[in-house]
Design a protein around this motif. Structure first.
Motif, PDB file in Angstrom:
ATOM      1  N   VAL A   1      33.665 -84.044  48.717  1.00  0.00           N
ATOM      2  CA  VAL A   1      33.032 -85.158  49.433  1.00  0.00           C
ATOM      3  C   VAL A   1      33.802 -86.458  49.217  1.00  0.00           C
ATOM      4  O   VAL A   1      34.015 -87.242  50.153  1.00  0.00           O
ATOM      5  CB  VAL A   1      31.564 -85.304  48.993  1.00  0.00           C
ATOM      6  CG1 VAL A   1      30.944 -86.568  49.582  1.00  0.00           C
ATOM      7  CG2 VAL A   1      30.779 -84.080  49.418  1.00  0.00           C
ATOM      8  N   GLY A   2      34.246 -86.699  47.967  1.00  0.00           N
ATOM      9  CA  GLY A   2      35.015 -87.912  47.698  1.00  0.00           C
ATOM     10  C   GLY A   2      36.318 -87.956  48.469  1.00  0.00           C
ATOM     11  O   GLY A   2      36.716 -89.005  48.991  1.00  0.00           O
ATOM     12  N   SER A   3      36.994 -86.813  48.580  1.00  0.00           N
ATOM     13  CA  SER A   3      38.238 -86.755  49.347  1.00  0.00           C
ATOM     14  C   SER A   3      37.983 -87.011  50.834  1.00  0.00           C
ATOM     15  O   SER A   3      38.762 -87.697  51.507  1.00  0.00           O
ATOM     16  CB  SER A   3      38.908 -85.396  49.155  1.00  0.00           C
ATOM     17  OG  SER A   3      39.198 -85.164  47.790  1.00  0.00           O
ATOM     18  N   LEU A   4      36.875 -86.470  51.338  1.00  0.00           N
ATOM     19  CA  LEU A   4      36.530 -86.720  52.736  1.00  0.00           C
ATOM     20  C   LEU A   4      36.238 -88.198  52.984  1.00  0.00           C
ATOM     21  O   LEU A   4      36.636 -88.756  54.015  1.00  0.00           O
ATOM     22  CB  LEU A   4      35.316 -85.879  53.127  1.00  0.00           C
ATOM     23  CG  LEU A   4      35.561 -84.387  53.378  1.00  0.00           C
ATOM     24  CD1 LEU A   4      34.249 -83.670  53.623  1.00  0.00           C
ATOM     25  CD2 LEU A   4      36.494 -84.187  54.558  1.00  0.00           C
ATOM     26  N   ILE A   5      35.545 -88.834  52.057  1.00  0.00           N
ATOM     27  CA  ILE A   5      35.232 -90.256  52.214  1.00  0.00           C
ATOM     28  C   ILE A   5      36.510 -91.088  52.281  1.00  0.00           C
ATOM     29  O   ILE A   5      36.669 -91.961  53.144  1.00  0.00           O
ATOM     30  CB  ILE A   5      34.318 -90.741  51.077  1.00  0.00           C
ATOM     31  CG1 ILE A   5      32.923 -90.121  51.228  1.00  0.00           C
ATOM     32  CG2 ILE A   5      34.228 -92.253  51.053  1.00  0.00           C
ATOM     33  CD1 ILE A   5      31.981 -90.466  50.091  1.00  0.00           C
ATOM     34  N   VAL A   6      37.444 -90.820  51.382  1.00  0.00           N
ATOM     35  CA  VAL A   6      38.705 -91.576  51.367  1.00  0.00           C
ATOM     36  C   VAL A   6      39.492 -91.330  52.656  1.00  0.00           C
ATOM     37  O   VAL A   6      40.016 -92.263  53.286  1.00  0.00           O
ATOM     38  CB  VAL A   6      39.534 -91.198  50.129  1.00  0.00           C
ATOM     39  CG1 VAL A   6      40.900 -91.882  50.173  1.00  0.00           C
ATOM     40  CG2 VAL A   6      38.802 -91.586  48.853  1.00  0.00           C
TER      41      VAL A   6
END
Length: 329
Positions: free
Chosen positions: A152-157
Motif C-alpha cells: 500500500v505504501g508503494s502504491l501511495i508513493v
C-alpha cells in the motif's frame, strides 16, 4: 491519432482513476500502520521471538521502539486528518485548508511508508533464515501486516507521482490555451478599412453589384461571423447536439473565480449588444445563466466591481436580459 482535446480528456480520466485508487490506499494505510506498529512492538517484547533470533546473523538493523512509535504516530495523524477533511467539507469550502491537510497527509504517508519498508525488510530476512519463527505467536500476523503495508505504501508513493504529473500536464495545457486565446484576440480582420474603389493602373476597379437576396445572405454570414468573434456560438438546429456534447464534456478543475467569470460574461454580452445594434437587429433577447457552487476563492475582481458591472448591465440591456443563477452542490 488523438486530438489535443481528446488528450486532455484522457489525462483527466487518468487523473480521476489515480485519485480514486489513491483514496482507497490512503484509507487502507491507517489500519496497516497500527497493525504493523503495535503488532511489531508486541512481537519484539515476546521472549520466544528473542530466543528464536538470538543465534541469527541479521544484516538489517532491528527497528527501534522509537521508530515503531513514530509509525503509530503517522497512523494517528492520518486518521485525524481523514476525519478533519469531512468536518472541513461541511463547515467551509476553502480549498487552501484541503491543500494544507493534503500536504500533511502526504508527509505522514511518506514517512510511514519508509518505516513500513524497514520493518518488512527486517522481518523478511528473519523469515527466510529461521524456521523457528513459525512457532512464535504473532510473527506470521506481523509479517503479513508488514507485507501489506509495503504494498500500500508503494502504491501511495507511485500514485502520488502520477497525480502530480497529470496535474502538471493539465496546468500546462490550460496555460497554453490562455496564451493561444490571447494571441487570437490580438489578431482582428477588419474588412471595412479597405476602400470600395481601388485604382489599378490608373483605372478604378468596378465591383460587381449584388442583388437584394445576395446582400441579405452575405449580411447573415457576416452577422454570424461577428457574433462568434464576440465569443458566442449561434444555437441552431444543426449544431445544437454539438453544443450539448461540448457542455457535457466540460470538467472544471482547480479553484473557483466566480466574480471574474460573471464579469467576463457580462462584458461579452455588452460587446455583443453593440454589434447587434450596428447590424440592425431589432427583436432579440439575452439570457444570462451562471452555474456555480457558490464558492469564490480565486477572483481578482472585488464585490464592488461585480455590483458596478451589474448596474451597467441593467442600464444598457436590462429590459431584454434575464439572469439566472443555478446552484450546484
Amino acid at each position: 491519432q488523438l486530438t489535443s482535446a481528446e488528450n486532455m480528456a484522457l489525462i483527466e480520466l487518468c487523473t480521476k482513476f489515480f485519485l480514486c485508487v489513491w483514496a482507497l490506499c490512503c484509507a487502507a494505510f491507517i489500519p496497516l500502520t497500527f497493525g504493523v506498529g503495535y503488532g511489531t512492538i508486541s512481537l519484539f517484547n515476546d521472549f520466544d521471538f528473542q530466543d528464536c533470533i538470538s543465534t541469527l546473523i541479521i544484516n538489517t538493523a532491528q527497528p527501534t521502539t522509537t521508530e515503531l512509535n513514530l509509525l503509530n504516530g503517522c497512523g494517528y495523524i492520518c486518521a485525524i486528518l481523514f476525519c478533519c477533511s469531512f468536518f472541513a467539507a461541511k463547515a467551509s469550502q476553502n480549498e487552501s485548508r484541503y491543500q494544507c491537510m493534503g500536504c500533511l497527509w502526504l508527509i505522514a504517508a511518506m514517512v510511514g511508508s519508509a518505516l513500513l519498508m524497514h520493518v518488512f525488510t527486517y522481518l523478511n530476512e528473519i523469515n527466510g533464515n529461521n524456521l523457528c519463527t513459525y512457532d512464535v505467536d504473532g510473527f506470521a500476523t506481523a509479517f503479513a501486516w508488514a507485507e501489506a503495508g509495503v504494498v500500500v505504501g508503494s502504491l501511495i508513493v507511485t500514485l502520488t507521482c502520477c497525480i502530480i504529473c497529470c496535474f502538471a500536464m493539465i496546468a500546462a495545457a490550460e496555460q497554453s490555451d490562455k496564451q493561444q486565446g490571447g494571441n487570437n484576440s490580438n489578431v482582428r480582420a477588419v474588412a471595412n478599412n479597405n476602400p470600395r474603389g481601388r485604382l489599378l493602373g490608373g483605372r478604378q476597379q468596378q465591383e460587381p453589384q449584388m442583388t437584394a437576396a445576395q446582400q441579405r445572405y452575405v449580411g447573415g454570414l457576416l452577422s454570424l461571423a461577428v457574433v462568434e468573434e464576440c465569443g458566442f456560438c449561434i444555437a441552431t438546429e444543426n449544431n445544437r447536439r454539438m453544443i450539448l456534447n461540448r457542455l457535457q464534456n466540460v470538467n472544471p478543475l482547480g479553484q473557483t473565480a466566480l466574480r471574474d467569470a460573471v464579469i467576463y460574461g457580462i462584458q461579452k454580452m455588452l460587446a455583443l449588444k453593440v454589434v447587434i445594434a450596428k447590424l440592425g437587429v431589432i427583436e432579440h433577447k439575452f439570457v444570462h445563466i451562471v452555474l456555480t457552487d457558490g464558492a469564490d476563492n480565486r477572483s481578482q475582481c472585488t464585490l464592488t466591481d461585480t455590483q458596478r458591472i451589474f448596474m451597467q448591465l441593467g442600464r444598457e440591456i436590462g429590459d431584454i436580459c434575464t439572469t439566472y443563477f443555478i446552484g450546484i452542490g
